[in-house]
Motif scaffolding. Structure first.
Motif, PDB file in Angstrom:
ATOM      1  N   ALA A   1     -14.284  41.576  24.458  1.00 41.62           N
ATOM      2  CA  ALA A   1     -13.500  40.756  23.172  1.00 41.62           C
ATOM      3  C   ALA A   1     -14.276  40.762  21.946  1.00 41.62           C
ATOM      4  O   ALA A   1     -13.699  40.578  20.961  1.00 41.62           O
ATOM      5  CB  ALA A   1     -13.086  39.654  23.986  1.00 41.62           C
ATOM      6  N   ARG A   2     -15.580  40.451  22.255  1.00 37.92           N
ATOM      7  CA  ARG A   2     -16.414  40.049  21.199  1.00 37.92           C
ATOM      8  C   ARG A   2     -17.675  41.071  20.711  1.00 37.92           C
ATOM      9  O   ARG A   2     -18.214  41.054  19.585  1.00 37.92           O
ATOM     10  CB  ARG A   2     -17.317  38.521  21.303  1.00 37.92           C
ATOM     11  CG  ARG A   2     -17.971  38.778  22.612  1.00 37.92           C
ATOM     12  CD  ARG A   2     -18.892  37.474  22.538  1.00 37.92           C
ATOM     13  NE  ARG A   2     -19.564  37.213  23.891  1.00 37.92           N
ATOM     14  CZ  ARG A   2     -19.434  36.662  24.829  1.00 37.92           C
ATOM     15  NH1 ARG A   2     -18.172  35.911  24.998  1.00 37.92           N
ATOM     16  NH2 ARG A   2     -20.049  36.421  26.070  1.00 37.92           N
ATOM     17  N   SER A   3     -17.436  42.260  21.032  1.00 38.52           N
ATOM     18  CA  SER A   3     -18.216  43.476  20.939  1.00 38.52           C
ATOM     19  C   SER A   3     -17.743  44.186  19.849  1.00 38.52           C
ATOM     20  O   SER A   3     -16.568  44.422  19.851  1.00 38.52           O
ATOM     21  CB  SER A   3     -18.736  44.147  22.023  1.00 38.52           C
ATOM     22  OG  SER A   3     -19.229  43.485  22.941  1.00 38.52           O
ATOM     23  N   ASP A   4     -18.572  44.727  18.873  1.00 45.56           N
ATOM     24  CA  ASP A   4     -18.142  45.851  17.679  1.00 45.56           C
ATOM     25  C   ASP A   4     -18.352  47.022  17.931  1.00 45.56           C
ATOM     26  O   ASP A   4     -19.196  47.545  17.104  1.00 45.56           O
ATOM     27  CB  ASP A   4     -18.571  45.012  16.459  1.00 45.56           C
ATOM     28  CG  ASP A   4     -17.846  45.697  15.405  1.00 45.56           C
ATOM     29  OD1 ASP A   4     -16.724  46.252  15.521  1.00 45.56           O
ATOM     30  OD2 ASP A   4     -18.586  45.775  14.218  1.00 45.56           O
ATOM     31  N   THR A   5     -17.915  47.567  18.995  1.00 41.27           N
ATOM     32  CA  THR A   5     -18.340  49.000  19.210  1.00 41.27           C
ATOM     33  C   THR A   5     -16.924  49.891  19.569  1.00 41.27           C
ATOM     34  O   THR A   5     -15.985  49.317  19.524  1.00 41.27           O
ATOM     35  CB  THR A   5     -18.982  49.474  20.670  1.00 41.27           C
ATOM     36  OG1 THR A   5     -18.155  48.964  21.787  1.00 41.27           O
ATOM     37  CG2 THR A   5     -20.351  48.555  20.748  1.00 41.27           C
TER      38      THR A   5
ATOM     39  N   LEU B   1     -10.736  48.832  24.042  1.00 41.98           N
ATOM     40  CA  LEU B   1     -10.375  47.710  24.911  1.00 41.98           C
ATOM     41  C   LEU B   1      -9.501  46.429  24.330  1.00 41.98           C
ATOM     42  O   LEU B   1      -8.642  45.943  24.879  1.00 41.98           O
ATOM     43  CB  LEU B   1     -11.424  47.211  25.905  1.00 41.98           C
ATOM     44  CG  LEU B   1     -11.980  48.153  26.741  1.00 41.98           C
ATOM     45  CD1 LEU B   1     -13.160  47.794  27.475  1.00 41.98           C
ATOM     46  CD2 LEU B   1     -10.728  48.457  28.057  1.00 41.98           C
ATOM     47  N   GLN B   2      -9.938  45.998  23.206  1.00 41.14           N
ATOM     48  CA  GLN B   2      -9.511  44.909  22.381  1.00 41.14           C
ATOM     49  C   GLN B   2      -8.029  45.346  21.885  1.00 41.14           C
ATOM     50  O   GLN B   2      -7.094  44.401  22.120  1.00 41.14           O
ATOM     51  CB  GLN B   2     -10.173  44.785  21.007  1.00 41.14           C
ATOM     52  CG  GLN B   2     -11.563  44.006  21.502  1.00 41.14           C
ATOM     53  CD  GLN B   2     -12.436  44.116  20.305  1.00 41.14           C
ATOM     54  OE1 GLN B   2     -12.178  44.413  19.215  1.00 41.14           O
ATOM     55  NE2 GLN B   2     -13.741  44.039  20.531  1.00 41.14           N
ATOM     56  N   ARG B   3      -7.723  46.441  21.766  1.00 44.01           N
ATOM     57  CA  ARG B   3      -6.275  46.926  21.372  1.00 44.01           C
ATOM     58  C   ARG B   3      -5.454  46.767  22.774  1.00 44.01           C
ATOM     59  O   ARG B   3      -4.195  46.363  22.686  1.00 44.01           O
ATOM     60  CB  ARG B   3      -6.161  48.251  20.711  1.00 44.01           C
ATOM     61  CG  ARG B   3      -6.557  48.229  19.247  1.00 44.01           C
ATOM     62  CD  ARG B   3      -6.600  49.569  18.638  1.00 44.01           C
ATOM     63  NE  ARG B   3      -6.949  50.620  19.155  1.00 44.01           N
ATOM     64  CZ  ARG B   3      -8.247  51.154  18.844  1.00 44.01           C
ATOM     65  NH1 ARG B   3      -9.034  50.659  17.901  1.00 44.01           N
ATOM     66  NH2 ARG B   3      -8.684  52.265  19.417  1.00 44.01           N
ATOM     67  N   LYS B   4      -6.190  47.420  23.779  1.00 44.87           N
ATOM     68  CA  LYS B   4      -5.180  47.259  24.922  1.00 44.87           C
ATOM     69  C   LYS B   4      -5.027  45.856  25.530  1.00 44.87           C
ATOM     70  O   LYS B   4      -4.135  45.450  25.931  1.00 44.87           O
ATOM     71  CB  LYS B   4      -6.048  48.058  26.206  1.00 44.87           C
ATOM     72  CG  LYS B   4      -5.644  48.115  27.458  1.00 44.87           C
ATOM     73  CD  LYS B   4      -4.380  48.826  27.432  1.00 44.87           C
ATOM     74  CE  LYS B   4      -3.888  48.862  28.884  1.00 44.87           C
ATOM     75  NZ  LYS B   4      -2.401  49.468  29.188  1.00 44.87           N
ATOM     76  N   MET B   5      -5.954  44.956  25.328  1.00 46.85           N
ATOM     77  CA  MET B   5      -5.955  43.556  25.816  1.00 46.85           C
ATOM     78  C   MET B   5      -4.784  42.866  24.858  1.00 46.85           C
ATOM     79  O   MET B   5      -4.151  42.225  25.441  1.00 46.85           O
ATOM     80  CB  MET B   5      -7.298  43.000  25.380  1.00 46.85           C
ATOM     81  CG  MET B   5      -8.415  43.377  26.593  1.00 46.85           C
ATOM     82  SD  MET B   5     -10.166  43.071  25.961  1.00 46.85           S
ATOM     83  CE  MET B   5     -10.300  41.499  25.710  1.00 46.85           C
TER      84      MET B   5
END
Length: 261
Positions: free
Chosen positions: A104-108, A114-118
């Motif tokens: 949630a907090r990584s910028d890769t 994964l953030q979009r999936k979450m």
């Protein structure tokens, strides 16, 4: 063994004498990756960090986890030092919650995917997308857990049916909470607040086992059917009917246990 004999053995479902049976190591599918899992459900840290595109941290976890670099990474992200043997000796692990927090907090690129999936998954959960529940259930390797989920949903439907029937027959105000209290005390022998505290759950039904959920479903559905088939009207009459149904259900359950014993 020749290629032909190997094919024949496979076709006949007859294992070769040279066949070595291996246990498939447990993994957790994350997108296109399958992350190794320890026996306690924690993720292999190096593999998990690599899947997030955190290559340097993955190298520390794989080869230099006793170094100050890995210790500083653990502190920076509030990770718990927990080692597991995946076949090459003790190695660092991440809980699934720690992995999600890092994602949630990584910028890769991998983390943003994964953030979009979450975000999509959370939106589906808020909307009650039943297909999401099916996807979650399919990930469970325990048939009993899937039976519990079905009983949980059935119980909720039965409670809604009872509340609707009570409203149609003049029920209002406190009757809805009182009906639930009668059901819980009859089946569980205690009120909801006590059960939630004892079983450490936020919602009462999340703390019930499959048999308890099925008993509640039957009790609520039986009262709803009795309401629809009779002339009961008003809070007092509805509550009295529900108590009588609860007494019969409790006696039937106890009698079944006695006969089984």
């Amino acid at each position: 063994m020749t290629t032909a004999s190997a094919s024949a053995a496979f076709a006949n479902n007859t294992p070769s004498t040279n066949t070595v049976l291996k246990t498939v190591a447990p993994t957790l599918p994350i997108g296109s990756a399958r992350l190794p899992l320890a026996e306690d459900g924690r993720l292999h840290a190096a593999s998990a960090l690599s899947a997030l595109g955190l290559g340097e941290a993955a190298e520390w976890a794989a080869q230099d986890w006793e170094s100050p670099h890995w210790a500083a990474f653990e502190r920076a992200h509030s990770l718990t030092r927990h080692l597991a043997d995946f076949g090459a000796g003790p190695e660092p692990t991440l809980s699934v919650a720690e992995f999600v927090a890092l994602a949630a907090r990584s910028d890769t690129t991998q983390a943003r995917r994964l953030q979009r999936k979450m975000a999509d998954t959370f939106a589906r959960a808020l909307m009650g997308d039943i297909r999401l529940a099916a996807e979650v259930a399919e990930r469970s390797s325990e048939p009993l857990a899937r039976s519990w989920l079905y009983a949980r949903l059935e119980s909720q439907d039965a409670r809604r049916t009872l509340m609707s029937a009570a409203a149609k027959h003049g029920g209002h105000g406190p009757i809805f909470g009182q009906l639930g209290s009668v059901s819980n005390r009859s089946v569980l022998g205690k009120d909801s607040a006590t059960l939630r505290r004892e079983r450490n759950v936020k919602h009462t039904r999340d703390g019930l086992n499959t048999d308890e959920l099925r008993r509640l479903s039957y009790l609520d559905a039986a009262t709803a059917a009795a309401l629809e088939g009779g002339r009961v009207q008003g809070n007092d009459a509805i509550l009295e009917l529900h108590r009588k149904v609860a007494e019969r259900e409790r006696a039937t359950w106890a009698g079944g246990l006695d006969r089984a014993g």
